[in-house]
Design an enzyme around this catalytic site. Structure first.
Site, PDB file in Angstrom:
ATOM      1  N   ASP A 147       3.595  -1.666  -9.900  1.00  0.00           N
ATOM      2  CA  ASP A 147       2.242  -1.399  -9.437  1.00  0.00           C
ATOM      3  C   ASP A 147       2.052   0.093  -9.190  1.00  0.00           C
ATOM      4  O   ASP A 147       3.008   0.828  -8.915  1.00  0.00           O
ATOM      5  CB  ASP A 147       1.961  -2.158  -8.137  1.00  0.00           C
ATOM      6  CG  ASP A 147       1.898  -3.660  -8.337  1.00  0.00           C
ATOM      7  OD1 ASP A 147       1.704  -4.098  -9.479  1.00  0.00           O
ATOM      8  OD2 ASP A 147       2.048  -4.393  -7.333  1.00  0.00           O
ATOM      9  N   LYS A 148       0.822   0.528  -9.243  1.00  0.00           N
ATOM     10  CA  LYS A 148       0.507   1.945  -9.066  1.00  0.00           C
ATOM     11  C   LYS A 148       1.094   2.505  -7.774  1.00  0.00           C
ATOM     12  O   LYS A 148       1.680   3.589  -7.755  1.00  0.00           O
ATOM     13  CB  LYS A 148      -1.011   2.140  -9.076  1.00  0.00           C
ATOM     14  CG  LYS A 148      -1.454   3.586  -8.865  1.00  0.00           C
ATOM     15  CD  LYS A 148      -2.974   3.704  -8.864  1.00  0.00           C
ATOM     16  CE  LYS A 148      -3.407   5.142  -8.620  1.00  0.00           C
ATOM     17  NZ  LYS A 148      -4.889   5.280  -8.602  1.00  0.00           N
TER      18      LYS A 148
END
Length: 327
Positions: A147-148
């Site tokens: 995930d970012k």
């Protein structure tokens, strides 16, 4: 999309509430959602004879007309000179220590000027002469994702053979991934396994959920490293291992137990911590991919790398531990 145009599609009452692009993905064979979004953006999809947005919620009973194929060329990732922490590299693969805040690749609907900047893929294209093409022009080299706002170790493939063999290892659950996470509250058990399928939340489309039937299998193992009781509340520092790699898996699984990842407002974590002293809220999720273990796709040699907690997470942990509540 080998069809005669225009294509006429009637929306049944049972489809009420679905997004236009999601509905068309189920009705147009062999057409990706990204390409359908391109069609809609080009005005080649009419709903009751009017142009519409991809996010339009259908009411049931509409008449949809698809006028033709998308003509906009597919997006290609571009190289950018972005520093990378390369922890391992050879002719077949590289292992990167990704910082929080960096997307792995651009999402569907990105443009040259928008979300197709600053991603791991942009950086990879600058640093490496070749990357695998299995994932397409938007995702060269990408075998799995983080995930970012999750930091830590991620492996990328430099050629197609390495990509296929690494993907097979992930599919057979031979790749071992260990994360460090801080969650709100004290878990009832010192260790456990969460075996709850995960699917897209039907209402909040940016979220995943364990509450829907028919999701994809997801297995998460956790172990409490230590419990903390501070002026800001109770926390548990966890070692987390996953057998599967579903979107937001650790985040949604911990939230399903009532213990969201610290900083993860999307899944119910408090945005601000309150204590005796003013405290700076964590600007990201307290989730770090700390250990990655796999077999080299060519030699079969075991590769195991570890990544220490980044400075922001170490500082945050030290901050709450320095305010341990005294009886």
């Amino acid at each position: 999309m080998a069809n005669a145009f225009p294509i006429l599609i009637a929306v049944s009452p049972e489809e009420k509430g679905r997004r236009l692009d999601q509905f068309l993905t189920t009705r147009l064979e062999s057409v990706s959602r990204a390409r359908i979004q391109e069609l809609i953006a080009e005005g080649k999809v009419l709903v009751n004879d009017a142009a519409a947005k991809a996010s339009l919620k259908l009411r049931g009973g509409e008449q949809i007309i698809v006028l033709g194929e998308a003509t906009r060329p597919p997006l290609r990732a571009i190289a950018e000179e972005i520093p990378l922490d390369i922890r391992y590299e050879d002719d077949d693969l590289a292992i990167i220590d990704k910082p929080a805040g960096m997307m792995v690749h651009a999402g569907a609907g990105a443009t040259e000027d928008a979300r197709n900047r600053g991603t791991l893929v942009n950086a990879l294209l600058h640093h490496f002469a070749t990357l695998s093409a299995v994932g397409g022009e938007l995702r060269p080299g990408i075998v799995h994702r983080l995930d970012k706002e999750t930091s830590g170790l991620i492996v990328v493939a430099k050629n197609d053979e390495a990509h296929r063999k690494l993907s097979a290892q992930f599919a057979r659950r031979e790749v071992k991934k260990t994360y460090t996470a801080l969650v709100h509250g004290w878990l009832k058990k010192d260790s456990g396994t969460i075996n709850e399928s995960i699917s897209r939340d039907p209402v909040h489309r940016t979220r995943m959920t364990t509450r829907q039937s028919g999701g994809r299998e997801a297995i998460t193992h956790y172990r409490a490293v230590r419990r903390i009781e501070s002026d800001s509340g109770k926390f548990t520092l966890l070692e987390v291992k996953i057998d599967t790699g579903r979107t937001h898996q650790i985040r949604v699984h911990m939230a399903s137990l009532g213990h969201p990842i610290v900083g993860d407002a999307l899944y119910g974590a408090r945005r601000h911590l309150h204590g005796k002293d003013k405290q700076t809220p964590l600007q990201r999720n307290f989730l770090h991919a700390a250990v990655l273990q796999l077999q080299h796709p060519r030699t079969g040699e075991k590769i195991e790398l570890k990544s220490d907690l980044p400075e922001d997470l170490r500082s945050f942990l030290a901050m709450i531990e320095s305010s341990v509540r005294k009886a």
